[in-house]
Design a protein around this motif. Structure first.
Motif, mmCIF file in Angstrom:
data_model
loop_
_atom_site.group_PDB
_atom_site.id
_atom_site.type_symbol
_atom_site.label_atom_id
_atom_site.label_comp_id
_atom_site.label_asym_id
_atom_site.label_seq_id
_atom_site.Cartn_x
_atom_site.Cartn_y
_atom_site.Cartn_z
ATOM 1 N N MET A 15 0.827 -1.207 0.000
ATOM 2 C CA MET A 15 0.000 0.000 0.000
ATOM 3 C C MET A 15 0.863 1.259 0.000
ATOM 4 O O MET A 15 0.556 2.220 -0.714
ATOM 5 C CB MET A 15 -0.953 -0.002 1.194
ATOM 6 N N GLU A 16 1.940 1.250 0.770
ATOM 7 C CA GLU A 16 2.833 2.412 0.803
ATOM 8 C C GLU A 16 3.465 2.644 -0.563
ATOM 9 O O GLU A 16 3.536 3.780 -1.045
ATOM 10 C CB GLU A 16 3.913 2.219 1.873
ATOM 11 N N ARG A 17 3.908 1.566 -1.180
ATOM 12 C CA ARG A 17 4.543 1.696 -2.504
ATOM 13 C C ARG A 17 3.524 2.146 -3.548
ATOM 14 O O ARG A 17 3.840 2.969 -4.420
ATOM 15 C CB ARG A 17 5.180 0.359 -2.888
ATOM 16 N N ALA A 18 2.305 1.615 -3.459
ATOM 17 C CA ALA A 18 1.254 2.023 -4.391
ATOM 18 C C ALA A 18 1.001 3.520 -4.271
ATOM 19 O O ALA A 18 0.863 4.220 -5.278
ATOM 20 C CB ALA A 18 -0.026 1.235 -4.122
ATOM 21 N N THR A 19 0.954 4.010 -3.049
ATOM 22 C CA THR A 19 0.741 5.434 -2.819
ATOM 23 C C THR A 19 1.869 6.247 -3.444
ATOM 24 O O THR A 19 1.618 7.255 -4.117
ATOM 25 C CB THR A 19 0.619 5.723 -1.307
ATOM 26 N N GLU A 20 3.118 5.793 -3.242
ATOM 27 C CA GLU A 20 4.272 6.486 -3.831
ATOM 28 C C GLU A 20 4.175 6.532 -5.352
ATOM 29 O O GLU A 20 4.580 7.515 -5.975
ATOM 30 C CB GLU A 20 5.570 5.775 -3.448
ATOM 31 N N LEU A 21 3.653 5.464 -5.948
ATOM 32 C CA LEU A 21 3.574 5.357 -7.409
ATOM 33 C C LEU A 21 2.270 5.907 -7.972
ATOM 34 O O LEU A 21 2.017 5.794 -9.171
ATOM 35 C CB LEU A 21 3.752 3.897 -7.829
ATOM 36 N N ASN A 22 1.448 6.475 -7.090
ATOM 37 C CA ASN A 22 0.159 7.035 -7.495
ATOM 38 C C ASN A 22 -0.759 5.986 -8.140
ATOM 39 O O ASN A 22 -1.389 6.223 -9.168
ATOM 40 C CB ASN A 22 0.349 8.230 -8.428
ATOM 41 N N VAL A 23 -0.790 4.806 -7.501
ATOM 42 C CA VAL A 23 -1.671 3.720 -7.907
ATOM 43 C C VAL A 23 -2.659 3.517 -6.762
ATOM 44 O O VAL A 23 -2.291 3.642 -5.593
ATOM 45 C CB VAL A 23 -0.864 2.421 -8.165
ATOM 46 N N ASP A 24 -3.895 3.203 -7.080
ATOM 47 C CA ASP A 24 -4.951 3.039 -6.078
ATOM 48 C C ASP A 24 -4.538 2.022 -5.008
ATOM 49 O O ASP A 24 -4.468 0.826 -5.270
ATOM 50 C CB ASP A 24 -6.229 2.580 -6.783
ATOM 51 N N PRO A 25 -4.245 2.486 -3.776
ATOM 52 C CA PRO A 25 -3.784 1.572 -2.725
ATOM 53 C C PRO A 25 -4.815 0.521 -2.343
ATOM 54 O O PRO A 25 -4.449 -0.606 -2.014
ATOM 55 C CB PRO A 25 -3.459 2.479 -1.536
#
Length: 93
Positions: free
Chosen positions: A56-66
């Motif tokens: 979830m943290e990485r998704a947020t960094e990559l601007n992908v729906d967490p």
């Protein structure tokens, strides 16, 4: 880029994702062996939560729906647990 070219690229990305999923499932055997040595149960809630949090943290960094990423990783975790149970002779409990 034409629609066909974009679709070809998506197909290549999909194929790579499938190869990575297959690799993740292959690693389930190594995980099972280490869990056996350490006396850790097949389903390790603490580790599962860490994997979900990291995703979830990485998704947020990559601007992908967490939230969507969390669903995907929950499925991957479930697949790994199922594979480990199968390899341990427990079946899918």
């Amino acid at each position: 880029m034409s629609l066909d070219k974009v679709r070809e690229e998506i197909s290549r990305v999909d194929d790579e994702m499938l190869r990575l999923i297959a690799r993740r499932m292959q690693l389930a055997g190594a995980v099972l062996e280490e869990k056996r040595k350490s006396g850790v149960p097949i389903s390790d809630d603490r580790q599962n939560e860490l994997v979900l949090k990291r995703a979830m943290e990485r998704a947020t960094e990559l601007n992908v729906d967490p939230a969507a990423v969390m669903e995907i990783f929950a499925i991957l975790i479930r697949m790994s647990i199922d594979r480990q149970r199968e390899m341990a002779g427990e079946g899918n409990l």
